[in-house]
Design an enzyme around this catalytic site. Structure first.
Site, PDB file in Angstrom:
ATOM      1  N   ARG A 101       0.809  -1.224   0.000  1.00 49.29           N
ATOM      2  CA  ARG A 101       0.000   0.000   0.000  1.00 49.29           C
ATOM      3  C   ARG A 101       0.840   1.271   0.000  1.00 49.29           C
ATOM      4  O   ARG A 101       0.310   2.361  -0.193  1.00 49.29           O
ATOM      5  CB  ARG A 101      -0.919  -0.001   1.221  1.00 49.29           C
ATOM      6  CG  ARG A 101      -0.181  -0.113   2.530  1.00 49.29           C
ATOM      7  CD  ARG A 101      -1.088  -0.369   3.715  1.00 49.29           C
ATOM      8  NE  ARG A 101      -0.335  -0.649   4.935  1.00 49.29           N
ATOM      9  CZ  ARG A 101       0.031  -1.859   5.324  1.00 49.29           C
ATOM     10  NH1 ARG A 101      -0.280  -2.909   4.580  1.00 49.29           N
ATOM     11  NH2 ARG A 101       0.713  -2.030   6.438  1.00 49.29           N
TER      12      ARG A 101
ATOM     13  N   GLU B  95      -6.233  -5.021   9.233  1.00 50.05           N
ATOM     14  CA  GLU B  95      -6.044  -6.390   9.701  1.00 50.05           C
ATOM     15  C   GLU B  95      -7.266  -6.797  10.521  1.00 50.05           C
ATOM     16  O   GLU B  95      -7.657  -6.070  11.439  1.00 50.05           O
ATOM     17  CB  GLU B  95      -4.809  -6.510  10.597  1.00 50.05           C
ATOM     18  CG  GLU B  95      -3.485  -6.445   9.890  1.00 50.05           C
ATOM     19  CD  GLU B  95      -3.021  -7.792   9.356  1.00 50.05           C
ATOM     20  OE1 GLU B  95      -3.756  -8.789   9.519  1.00 50.05           O
ATOM     21  OE2 GLU B  95      -1.924  -7.822   8.773  1.00 50.05           O
TER      22      GLU B  95
END
Length: 313
Positions: free
Chosen positions: A168, A178
């Site tokens: 990213r 996450e």
């Protein structure tokens, strides 16, 4: 604080990455769904692109093909000459750089939401790469408020030696998401739903920002990584002990010196050693056995962000 690209003007390009690791299935299935039916993630004035980051690994059902794509975005890998003998993920990293970068450039994608699952008991976690990004601190503050009372933790990976080039990181504002616990190669409806909600709130925040909504100064509790802890090992390098039951599933909870950390097969407890208490994260993460990481030590910090008020178009 430093001036941040994109923080004073509307954000136009947003990407949602799934399958950076091919066996983390919540992001894989959400991105595939949104590629076919994208109305859910579209917002007025935004170009939102769902994107399967490592399609070969997804097809194989493995974390990666040759090397970890989420460690292949440093300057060395991005500038390496790619040949037919190069690792697949190095070539893929350079392709992603061309599509969504260039990393650090004015034309880079504004925001990338990179979707991951963890086998650790981390619940909902947002990963921040720098404490100086007012826009993301404000976004994370908004997401946490919308998810409440469901806890949502912020993991700050800003560290001179432990930070790595994430998939990213080609974006101006990189967001790691996450959600766990979820086994590799497995889907769980509750975990997928939580990830989906986080993405929706992130996109809502961006739309509100673009429309000129004012976000007052805010503070945010985060957990900053300080060190990675390996398993105890034998002379030949084999793991000599496992995570102690009292530490297992205790991500984000205080671990004091002397507390049980590891347990040998013959029942010997190995205590945690250190100068002071820490908050462990990624405890017993399956993917980190190969990286020599039993858990990461973090310290709790408070981040602050200035007010944000993008002039409405």
């Amino acid at each position: 604080m430093a001036t941040l690209l994109g923080a004073q003007s509307p954000l136009r390009r947003v990407a949602i990455f799934g399958g950076t690791h091919g066996n983390e299935l919540s992001g894989v299935f959400l991105v595939k769904h949104w590629e076919e039916n994208g109305a859910e993630v579209q917002r007025a004035g935004l170009q939102v692109k769902p994107f399967l980051a490592n399609p070969r690994a997804v097809q194989r059902g493995s974390r990666y093909i040759d090397c970890d794509l989420n460690r292949a975005f440093d300057s060395a890998h991005l500038s390496e000459e790619v040949t037919e003998d190069s690792p697949y993920e190095v070539g893929r990293a350079q392709e992603i750089q061309r599509l969504f970068g260039p990393k650090g450039g004015a034309d880079a994608c504004d925001v990338i939401l990179d979707l991951h699952n963890t086998t650790a008991n981390m619940g909902c976690a947002l990963i921040l790469e720098t404490p100086r990004d007012d826009l993301l601190i404000q976004m994370f503050h908004y997401i946490k408020s919308r998810l409440a009372p469901l806890p949502c933790f912020v993991y700050l990976i800003d560290h001179p030696t432990l930070k790595y080039g994430t998939t990213r990181s080609v974006a101006k504002h990189p967001v790691g998401i996450e959600v766990g616990p979820q086994p590799q190669g497995v889907l769980r409806a509750d975990i997928l739903d939580r990830m989906r909600r986080i993405v929706g709130h992130a996109l809502d925040f961006i739309q509100y920002f673009n429309e000129g909504r004012e976000f007052p100064p805010c503070s945010l509790e985060a957990y900053q990584v300080t060190e990675k802890v390996d398993y105890p090992r034998k002379k030949d390098g084999e793991i000599a002990a496992m995570i102690h039951p009292s530490l297992q599933d205790q991500d984000w909870k205080l671990l004091n010196p002397g507390d049980p950390a590891f347990l040998t097969v013959d029942g010997k407890t190995i205590p945690f050693e250190g100068p002071g208490p820490v908050y462990p994260v990624f405890v017993n993460e399956a993917a980190y056995y190969e990286k020599g990481e039993a858990f990461a030590k973090t310290l709790k910090v408070t981040l602050s962000a200035r007010s944000l008020n993008c002039p409405a178009p």
